[in-house]
Design an enzyme around this catalytic site. Structure first.
Site, PDB file in Angstrom:
ATOM      1  N   GLY A  92     -37.055  -1.611 -24.561  1.00 25.59           N
ATOM      2  CA  GLY A  92     -38.077  -2.221 -25.044  1.00 25.59           C
ATOM      3  C   GLY A  92     -37.906  -3.554 -26.123  1.00 25.59           C
ATOM      4  N   SER A  93     -36.879  -4.125 -25.960  1.00 23.92           N
ATOM      5  CA  SER A  93     -36.479  -5.036 -26.983  1.00 23.92           C
ATOM      6  C   SER A  93     -37.186  -6.282 -26.446  1.00 23.92           C
ATOM      7  CB  SER A  93     -35.036  -5.264 -26.952  1.00 23.92           C
ATOM      8  OG  SER A  93     -34.390  -6.031 -25.780  1.00 23.92           O
ATOM      9  N   ASN A  94     -37.572  -6.576 -25.134  1.00 25.17           N
ATOM     10  CA  ASN A  94     -38.321  -7.883 -24.731  1.00 25.17           C
ATOM     11  C   ASN A  94     -39.826  -7.593 -25.228  1.00 25.17           C
ATOM     12  OD1 ASN A  94     -37.110  -9.717 -23.031  1.00 25.17           O
ATOM     13  ND2 ASN A  94     -36.336  -8.043 -22.245  1.00 25.17           N
ATOM     14  N   ARG A 112     -44.970   7.013  -3.393  1.00 25.88           N
ATOM     15  CA  ARG A 112     -44.904   5.601  -4.132  1.00 25.88           C
ATOM     16  C   ARG A 112     -46.440   5.011  -4.343  1.00 25.88           C
ATOM     17  NH1 ARG A 112     -41.324   0.245  -2.800  1.00 25.88           N
ATOM     18  NH2 ARG A 112     -43.274  -0.811  -1.861  1.00 25.88           N
ATOM     19  N   LEU A 162     -42.526  -2.436  -7.281  1.00 27.42           N
ATOM     20  CA  LEU A 162     -43.828  -2.058  -7.083  1.00 27.42           C
ATOM     21  C   LEU A 162     -44.348  -2.534  -5.730  1.00 27.42           C
ATOM     22  CD1 LEU A 162     -45.306  -3.254 -10.496  1.00 27.42           C
ATOM     23  CD2 LEU A 162     -44.972  -1.087  -9.855  1.00 27.42           C
ATOM     24  N   ASN A 177     -42.645 -10.996 -14.323  1.00 26.61           N
ATOM     25  CA  ASN A 177     -41.477 -10.184 -14.842  1.00 26.61           C
ATOM     26  C   ASN A 177     -40.128 -10.934 -15.242  1.00 26.61           C
ATOM     27  OD1 ASN A 177     -39.800  -7.993 -14.105  1.00 26.61           O
ATOM     28  ND2 ASN A 177     -38.568  -9.262 -12.377  1.00 26.61           N
ATOM     29  N   HIS A 196     -36.197 -11.393 -15.376  1.00 34.63           N
ATOM     30  CA  HIS A 196     -35.200 -10.761 -14.456  1.00 34.63           C
ATOM     31  C   HIS A 196     -33.915 -11.269 -15.320  1.00 34.63           C
ATOM     32  CE1 HIS A 196     -32.998  -9.236 -11.199  1.00 34.63           C
ATOM     33  NE2 HIS A 196     -32.242 -10.357 -10.938  1.00 34.63           N
ATOM     34  N   THR A 226     -44.422 -11.262  -6.937  1.00 35.98           N
ATOM     35  CA  THR A 226     -44.972 -11.059  -5.314  1.00 35.98           C
ATOM     36  C   THR A 226     -44.366 -10.215  -4.803  1.00 35.98           C
ATOM     37  OG1 THR A 226     -43.277 -12.660  -4.777  1.00 35.98           O
ATOM     38  CG2 THR A 226     -45.171 -13.905  -5.532  1.00 35.98           C
ATOM     39  N   GLU A 230     -42.431  -9.475  -2.350  1.00 39.65           N
ATOM     40  CA  GLU A 230     -40.969  -9.374  -2.107  1.00 39.65           C
ATOM     41  C   GLU A 230     -40.161  -9.436  -3.432  1.00 39.65           C
ATOM     42  OE1 GLU A 230     -37.835 -11.765   0.531  1.00 39.65           O
ATOM     43  OE2 GLU A 230     -39.767 -12.262   0.678  1.00 39.65           O
TER      44      GLU A 230
HETATM   45  C1  GRF Z   1     -33.602  -6.622 -19.738  1.00 35.27           C
HETATM   46  O1  GRF Z   1     -32.237  -7.079 -19.307  1.00 35.27           O
HETATM   47  C2  GRF Z   1     -34.443  -6.737 -18.340  1.00 35.27           C
HETATM   48  O2  GRF Z   1     -34.345  -8.166 -17.977  1.00 35.27           O
HETATM   49  C3  GRF Z   1     -33.787  -5.750 -17.487  1.00 35.27           C
HETATM   50  O3  GRF Z   1     -33.833  -4.592 -18.309  1.00 35.27           O
HETATM   51  C4  GRF Z   1     -33.562  -5.101 -19.494  1.00 35.27           C
HETATM   52  C5  GRF Z   1     -34.660  -4.353 -20.372  1.00 35.27           C
HETATM   53  O4  GRF Z   1     -34.405  -4.378 -21.634  1.00 35.27           O
HETATM   54  N1  GRF Z   1     -34.603  -5.672 -16.172  1.00 35.27           N
HETATM   55  P1  GRF Z   1     -35.518  -4.212 -22.874  1.00 35.27           P
HETATM   56  O5  GRF Z   1     -35.909  -2.637 -22.443  1.00 35.27           O
HETATM   57  O6  GRF Z   1     -36.535  -5.107 -23.038  1.00 35.27           O
HETATM   58  O7  GRF Z   1     -34.815  -3.822 -24.102  1.00 35.27           O
END
Ligand code: GRF
Length: 223
Positions: free
Chosen positions: A21-23, A74, A102, A116, A118, A150, A152
């Site tokens: 969860g650093s983001n 799912r 998803l 998202n 990525h 989206t 895909e």
């Molecule tokens: C990030 O690199 C994100 O792009 C990837 O998983 C990692 C998650 O990091 N999909 P965090 O949980 O936000 O620290």
């Protein structure tokens, strides 16, 4: 400015995570610092042991675990997750390290309001193990992308990208750390722009209203 009025204008944001969860933490810090006109109304995860849930709990933000193991299919999981998200009627749903694909139904339910982050410069390296694959290919630039979701996987309209150099001696850990730092800044920017109604999508292209001047080109290695 009338505070009540400005509060009502705040966008409601739901964040989905699967791990550290650093983001999420970066978004919370940006909101606390007043850099995003929005508030996180709930953090959701498909895993009860996602460490990042603590960032929300510490601030008294509601969390919900929709345990993937509790659903036979799912589609059933996606429907339950969709209902849990929709209960807050969020303006924006952020997949911030949410490590589950998803299905089309839930993606369509939140079309135009789900983004998202990525860890690669899409369309290069969709999917998993992006840093390892970038190192194996010997690319000189790597980075991250924020895109609308989206059906895909990893191909939705791109909101923004941040490039980082691949440096001599890099391994997966050093490259991942450099990209993660860029992720935190890019995701904050993307969420700020969304919350300020600055983004519009036309087909595959996302426009940023009031865009700042484009960056100069960069070369790696430099002469
Ligand atoms: C990030 O690199 C994100 O792009 C990837 O998983 C990692 C998650 O990091 N999909 P965090 O949980 O936000 O620290």
């Amino acid at each position: 400015m009338n505070t009540t009025l400005s509060k009502t204008r705040d966008k409601k944001i739901s964040v989905l995570i699967s791990g550290r969860g650093s983001n999420l933490a970066a978004l919370l810090d940006a909101i606390d610092a007043g850099r995003i006109q929005g508030r996180i109304v709930r953090v959701l995860s498909q895993r009860a042991d996602a460490a990042g849930l603590q960032h929300a709990e510490k601030r008294g933000i509601p969390t919900t675990v929709v345990d993937v193991k509790a659903y036979p299919t799912r589609d059933a999981f996606d429907a339950a997750l969709g209902d849990a998200i929709a209960a807050d009627a969020p303006d924006l749903v952020v997949l911030a390290g949410f490590m589950r694909v998803l299905g089309a139904a839930i993606v369509q339910r939140f079309a135009g309001r789900m983004i998202n982050i990525h860890p690669a410069l899409l369309p290069s390296y969709p999917g998993l193990h992006t840093h390892q694959r970038a190192l194996a290919d010997g690319v000189k630039w790597h980075g991250c992308t924020v895109h609308f979701v989206t059906p895909e996987v990893d191909v939705g309209p791109i909101v923004g990208q941040s490039a980082v150099p691949v440096l001599p001696g890099d391994d997966e850990a050093t490259l991942a750390a450099r990209v993660l730092d860029a992720e935190h800044r890019l995701l904050e920017d993307a969420v700020r722009w969304f919350c300020a109604d600055r983004l519009s999508v036309d087909g595959q292209t996302v426009a940023l209203r009031g865009a700042v001047k484009p960056p100069a080109s960069c070369q790696n290695p430099q002469r």
